[in-house]
Design a protein around this motif. Structure first.
Motif, short mmCIF file in Angstrom:
data_model
loop_
_atom_site.label_atom_id
_atom_site.label_comp_id
_atom_site.label_asym_id
_atom_site.label_seq_id
_atom_site.Cartn_x
_atom_site.Cartn_y
_atom_site.Cartn_z
N GLN A 1 6.13 -3.64 7.10
CA GLN A 1 5.12 -3.36 8.14
C GLN A 1 4.60 -1.93 8.10
OE1 GLN A 1 3.96 -5.80 9.93
NE2 GLN A 1 5.50 -7.32 9.36
N LYS A 2 5.49 -1.02 7.69
CA LYS A 2 5.24 0.40 7.92
C LYS A 2 4.01 1.00 7.22
CE LYS A 2 8.25 4.18 9.07
NZ LYS A 2 9.52 4.85 8.78
N VAL A 3 3.71 0.54 6.01
CA VAL A 3 2.60 1.15 5.26
C VAL A 3 1.51 0.14 4.89
CG1 VAL A 3 3.79 3.15 4.28
CG2 VAL A 3 3.96 0.90 3.16
N SER A 4 0.27 0.66 4.74
CA SER A 4 -0.86 -0.17 4.33
C SER A 4 -1.32 0.28 2.94
CB SER A 4 -2.00 -0.03 5.33
OG SER A 4 -3.22 -0.33 4.71
N MET A 5 -1.48 -0.67 2.05
CA MET A 5 -1.86 -0.34 0.68
C MET A 5 -3.26 0.25 0.60
SD MET A 5 0.79 -0.98 -1.18
CE MET A 5 1.67 -0.31 0.19
N VAL A 6 -4.17 -0.28 1.42
CA VAL A 6 -5.54 0.23 1.35
C VAL A 6 -5.63 1.65 1.94
CG1 VAL A 6 -6.40 -0.80 3.52
CG2 VAL A 6 -7.98 -0.43 1.62
N GLU A 7 -4.77 1.93 2.95
CA GLU A 7 -4.75 3.28 3.51
C GLU A 7 -4.23 4.28 2.48
OE1 GLU A 7 -6.23 4.24 6.19
OE2 GLU A 7 -6.76 2.14 6.62
N LEU A 8 -3.18 3.84 1.76
CA LEU A 8 -2.61 4.69 0.71
C LEU A 8 -3.67 4.96 -0.38
CD1 LEU A 8 -0.09 6.12 -0.48
CD2 LEU A 8 0.53 3.94 -1.55
N LEU A 9 -4.40 3.92 -0.72
CA LEU A 9 -5.44 4.08 -1.75
C LEU A 9 -6.52 5.06 -1.29
CD1 LEU A 9 -6.64 3.10 -4.52
CD2 LEU A 9 -7.94 1.43 -3.21
N LYS A 10 -6.90 4.95 -0.02
CA LYS A 10 -7.93 5.85 0.52
C LYS A 10 -7.51 7.31 0.38
CE LYS A 10 -10.14 2.79 3.89
NZ LYS A 10 -9.99 2.35 5.29
N GLU A 11 -6.22 7.58 0.65
CA GLU A 11 -5.72 8.96 0.52
C GLU A 11 -5.84 9.44 -0.92
OE1 GLU A 11 -1.91 9.99 2.32
OE2 GLU A 11 -2.09 8.16 3.54
N ILE A 12 -5.53 8.54 -1.86
CA ILE A 12 -5.61 8.88 -3.28
C ILE A 12 -7.06 9.12 -3.69
CG2 ILE A 12 -5.24 7.94 -5.62
CD1 ILE A 12 -2.68 8.94 -4.24
N LEU A 13 -7.95 8.28 -3.19
CA LEU A 13 -9.38 8.41 -3.52
C LEU A 13 -9.93 9.74 -2.99
CD1 LEU A 13 -10.76 4.78 -2.81
CD2 LEU A 13 -10.28 5.81 -5.03
N SER A 14 -9.49 10.10 -1.80
CA SER A 14 -10.02 11.35 -1.22
C SER A 14 -9.53 12.56 -2.01
CB SER A 14 -9.62 11.46 0.25
OG SER A 14 -8.23 11.70 0.34
#
Ligand SMILES: [Zn+2]
Length: 407
Positions: free
Chosen positions: A355-368
């Motif tokens: 539950q704790k992490v979202s893959m798309v949120e993690l990707l957004k951080e990497i993209l930024s």
């Protein structure tokens, strides 16, 4: 304009006088007092050939027009002038083959009318084959078509005379025999083509003298065009031979490519497909086994943060395969997240139970941080086009993920 191809369709060479000359881009167009060049019309293509004069030569690619026939082609030498005498030479092989195709069509159409009451509503001679359109209620089958083909060939081999007759006004007894009624558009004298006693029809094309010259009619294909209109493709004369030779060559070459070269080809192809299917099944099985081993190895060396295992790996597989493996790995193993980096892609996948992490949120951080693009959802995200080395991107992703999991 005197149309010599109607007087004698076998005339392949003659002389004429130039009446007009026109330039058309790089091509030249000339009109003559008489010609042996049949202009495109009635499904029969235009003649080709040579027109020669003193100091010039025209390679005729096209003749067109009804009353006035223009000959168009590439000019070699000086420009021709009005009133000059020229020599005309037909590409006889081309014309004679067209005459055979055209005459064969008369016979095939007559047979289709006799057997199935089908009218021929369209006809076209192409370079390598011919096409007619017929009306036929219901489903046309190979049985229908081959029956017509057989009868057409029997007629052709009978050596029937093909006669051309002209009428200022069509006598009633001739009119009622016509396979196709006369078009209202025809106002002047009518040209009637008779094939023995099997066909009589108005026609403006060139034909052979005897059906025997057609050689062979071979239907090569047929299909439905619209509601009750069917297209029938066929070949005659030498083109029939050439067509069948090509198919045979293809057949033998294909059979020769087979592991088992015994005929018939269709049986060999079925075997081949079965073999292929077995190989595919085997491949799927082996891939699953490989994934299992690979997953175990990767999990054994994975970092574990708060009960979540992080598998991170630089992958050489194509993206599609890497993605399939990542999904397989996280689905099979609860509490597992996979970070897979390829040459031009990045895949984040997690087990649905986390539950704790979202893959798309993690990707957004990497993209930024590294640029590039991508997207996805909670459990699976994909991206690419980063302005950094894969190792660097992966390291950063791992750090960010660990940070999220620790907090
Ligand atoms: Zn005709």
């Amino acid at each position: 304009m005197f149309k010599l191809f109607y007087e004698n369709p076998y005339l392949r060479e003659t002389t004429a006088k130039i009446e007009s000359v026109e330039r058309k881009g790089k091509k030249i167009r000339i009109k003559l007092d008489r010609t042996i060049f049949y202009p495109e019309g009635g499904g029969q293509p235009s003649d080709r050939g040579i027109i020669e004069g003193e100091g010039f030569r025209i390679k005729v690619e096209k003749a067109e027009g009804k009353e006035e026939i223009w000959h168009e082609g590439k000019l070699e030498g000086r420009e021709p002038k009005e009133g000059e005498k020229v020599k005309l030479l037909l590409d006889w092989e081309w014309r004679y083959e067209n005459m055979k195709q055209h005459s064969g069509q008369h016979v095939l159409s007559a047979v289709l009318k006799k057997l199935y009451d089908s009218d021929t509503t369209g006809f076209q001679i192409f370079e390598r084959y011919n096409k007619i359109e017929i009306n036929f209620d219901g489903k046309l089958s190979w049985e229908h078509v081959l029956k017509a083909e057989k009868l057409a060939n029997e007629i052709i081999w009978k050596d029937l005379e093909v006669k051309v007759e002209y009428y200022e006004e069509l006598p009633k007894e001739v009119a009622k025999e016509l396979r196709k009624q006369l078009s209202d558009k025809i106002k002047d004298r009518v040209r009637i083509v008779k094939v023995g006693d099997i066909d009589i029809i108005p026609c403006g094309g060139t034909h052979v003298r005897s059906t025997k010259e057609v050689g062979l009619v071979k239907v090569i294909n047929f299909y439905k065009k619209s509601k009750n209109i069917w297209r029938v493709e066929f070949v005659c004369g030498n083109r029939a031979l050439e067509f069948l030779d090509e198919i045979l060559e293809d057949y033998w070459k294909s059979l020769n490519e087979m592991p088992n070269k015994n005929r018939p080809l269709v049986e060999r192809i079925k075997e081949f497909k079965e073999g292929l299917k077995a190989l595919e099944d085997e491949k799927t099985k082996l891939r699953k086994e490989l994934w299992e081993w690979k997953g175990k190895a990767l999990l054994s060396e994975a970092e574990e943060i708060n009960g979540i295992k992080i598998v991170s790996r630089i992958e050489s597989l194509p993206m599609k395969d890497a993605e399939a493996f990542a999904i397989y790995l996280v689905d099979k193993n609860p509490n597992t997240i996979a970070l897979i980096m390829g040459k031009s892609y990045l895949i984040f996948a997690k087990n649905k139970g986390i539950q704790k992490v979202s893959m798309v949120e993690l990707l957004k951080e990497i993209l930024s941080e590294f640029g590039g693009g991508g997207g996805g959802g909670e459990v699976l995200a994909k991206g690419g086009g980063f302005k950094a080395k894969p190792e660097e991107v992966l390291k950063k992703a791992r750090e960010k993920l660990k940070h999220s999991l620790q907090s």
